[in-house]
Design a protein around this motif. Structure first.
Motif, PDB file in Angstrom:
ATOM      1  N   GLY A  47     -31.510 -21.086  14.434  1.00 36.85           N
ATOM      2  CA  GLY A  47     -31.863 -22.467  14.106  1.00 36.85           C
ATOM      3  C   GLY A  47     -30.902 -23.461  14.735  1.00 36.85           C
ATOM      4  O   GLY A  47     -31.322 -24.498  15.271  1.00 36.85           O
ATOM      5  N   THR A 107     -38.560 -20.328  14.386  1.00 30.54           N
ATOM      6  CA  THR A 107     -37.354 -19.507  14.243  1.00 30.54           C
ATOM      7  C   THR A 107     -37.647 -18.221  13.471  1.00 30.54           C
ATOM      8  O   THR A 107     -37.170 -17.141  13.834  1.00 30.54           O
ATOM      9  CB  THR A 107     -36.255 -20.310  13.517  1.00 30.54           C
ATOM     10  OG1 THR A 107     -36.027 -21.547  14.217  1.00 30.54           O
ATOM     11  CG2 THR A 107     -34.953 -19.528  13.455  1.00 30.54           C
ATOM     12  N   ASN A 164     -31.626 -23.584  18.500  1.00 38.79           N
ATOM     13  CA  ASN A 164     -32.799 -24.419  18.789  1.00 38.79           C
ATOM     14  C   ASN A 164     -32.493 -25.898  18.613  1.00 38.79           C
ATOM     15  O   ASN A 164     -32.992 -26.735  19.368  1.00 38.79           O
ATOM     16  CB  ASN A 164     -33.965 -24.020  17.876  1.00 38.79           C
ATOM     17  CG  ASN A 164     -34.525 -22.653  18.207  1.00 38.79           C
ATOM     18  OD1 ASN A 164     -34.405 -22.185  19.342  1.00 38.79           O
ATOM     19  ND2 ASN A 164     -35.121 -21.992  17.233  1.00 38.79           N
TER      20      ASN A 164
END
Length: 427
Positions: free
Chosen positions: A122, A346, A125
């Motif tokens: 996460g 994710t 990203n």
């Protein structure tokens, strides 16, 4: 790894929005521009699985550096493209080797424990999304200068060369990896257990030896090994996970496919407002990536439940958008959709790696990218057909596809909950 991922999408997003303008300035027709864009997508579709599997065989360092340097070559050629032919040639190395983020994710999955993986993914990203938000602004400014597109392309190539230097400087050796983890543990950040550390050292040593041997293998042996691993994926029981990823990808792409046009037709909103709304959603997506840690702790690290609930929320929000009676309902749906889609992306990656096994993380991530590429090819066609009936047609179709994905997840609940019971047949 977070810094190269930020710079990667920052450089790419500076160039990509300007490419259609540039190729048209070279005298290409809309059809030729579309064909070149489609060829790039097709190259990405077929190369992502092979490059991901190749990274499992030769090692992350060699494959990641190769992809970064060849991508830099592609953007350098783009900066010298004064004809349509040169423009098309410049897209070939990028189309085949621009899988730097996928290999970086595979490297992260090698380094972190299964428990910490959603949190780290996460944040990864989120870092890359920040680059995607800032890049178009800088690119738009640079293109106002004389020969702005060429300068922007050369700057992008320079960023990739800088990334190659950063990746080269990463602590690849077993000793440096251990030192870095020890320092992280002292700082109180996310650290691994003693068992995870021992497993990591053992795996690093084994993978390092395999990678060294693989580098000296003939290309034909490497190709044969790649094909064998891909066959293992094809014969495994992972088809439902990739089908869920395909359906949810197409559903989200259908939501955004005619976003600006639909808002103008339904609510009389100008495209500029739609652009601001999409940027707002991207910024919220970054925030969602940073909140994955508390979310996974709330769900007691049950990735399947997070994915099921986020997919259900995504389906509901797309339905809200399709039936919206005012622009405020669109803003509400966009706000929460940014969170649900970021969390879902994710979690589906984490579920692939959990069930498929970390030993083939590059291959699994490559196949996942190929599945997403299929969605990018299919979604415009479905959107065009659905839009013939209504401006709400594409998101309504997306709701149906998301419902099918949710039903598949419910039907395979037992398999998802029993982590690691499904492994590739060649392992």
């Amino acid at each position: 790894l977070f810094l190269p991922s930020f710079q990667d999408l920052f450089g790419v997003s500076m160039v990509v929005p300007l490419m259609n303008l540039h190729i048209k300035s070279l005298g290409a027709s809309h059809t030729v521009a579309g064909i070149i864009g489609s060829l790039y997508g097709i190259m990405q579709l077929f190369s992502s699985t092979f490059v991901g599997c190749w990274s499992d065989i030769v090692g992350r360092r060699y494959s990641l550096l190769s992809c970064i340097l060849l991508s830099a070559l592609g953007y350098f050629l783009l900066g010298t493209s004064t004809t349509v032919f040169l423009f098309a040639i410049s897209r070939v190395p990028v189309g085949i080797f621009k899988h730097t983020l996928s290999i970086s994710k595979a490297l992260l999955s090698d380094l972190v424990s299964e428990r910490d993986r959603p949190l780290v993914m996460g944040r990864f990203n989120a870092a890359s999304s920040v680059g995607f938000i800032l890049g178009p602004v800088v690119g738009g400014y640079l293109t106002e200068l004389e020969d702005g597109f060429y300068q922007t392309s050369f700057m992008c190539a320079s960023i990739f060369l800088l990334n190659a230097g950063l990746v080269w400087m990463l602590p690849w050796s077993e000793e440096n990896t251990g030192n870095r983890e020890h320092q992280q543990g002292n700082k109180g950040t996310d650290s691994f257990s003693a068992k995870a550390n021992r497993d990591l050292h053992l795996k690093s040593a084994t993978n390092g030896a395999m990678a060294s041997d693989s580098l000296f293998q003939s290309p034909w042996i490497q190709v044969a090994t790649v094909l064998k691993r891909i066959k293992g994926i094809a014969c495994s029981d992972l088809w439902d996970i990739f089908l869920v990823r395909l359906l949810m990808s197409v559903a989200i792409l259908l939501y955004y496919s005619n976003f600006s046009l639909a808002l103008e037709e339904r609510f009389g909103v100008k495209p500029l407002f739609a652009g601001y709304l999409m940027s707002y959603s991207s910024a919220l997506g970054v925030l969602a990536g940073c909140l994955l840690g508390p979310i996974t702790r709330l769900y007691q690290h049950n990735t399947y439940r997070i994915l099921l609930h986020s997919s259900t929320l995504t389906c509901t929000l797309i339905l809200l958008y399709a039936s919206a009676l005012s622009i405020w309902m669109v803003i509400l749906s966009s706000t929460f959709l940014a969170f649900s889609t970021t969390v879902g992306r994710t979690c589906i990656i984490d579920l692939e790696l959990t069930i498929g096994g970390n030993e083939a993380s590059g291959t699994l991530l490559g196949v996942g990218q190929s599945v997403t590429s299929v969605g990018r090819i299919v979604a415009p066609l479905l959107s065009g057909i659905a839009q013939e009936f209504s401006p709400c047609g594409p998101p309504s179709l997306g709701v149906g596809l998301a419902l099918v994905a949710i039903l598949i997840m419910n039907a395979n609940k037992q398999k998802y909950c029993s982590h690691g019971n499904v492994k590739l047949k060649n392992q």
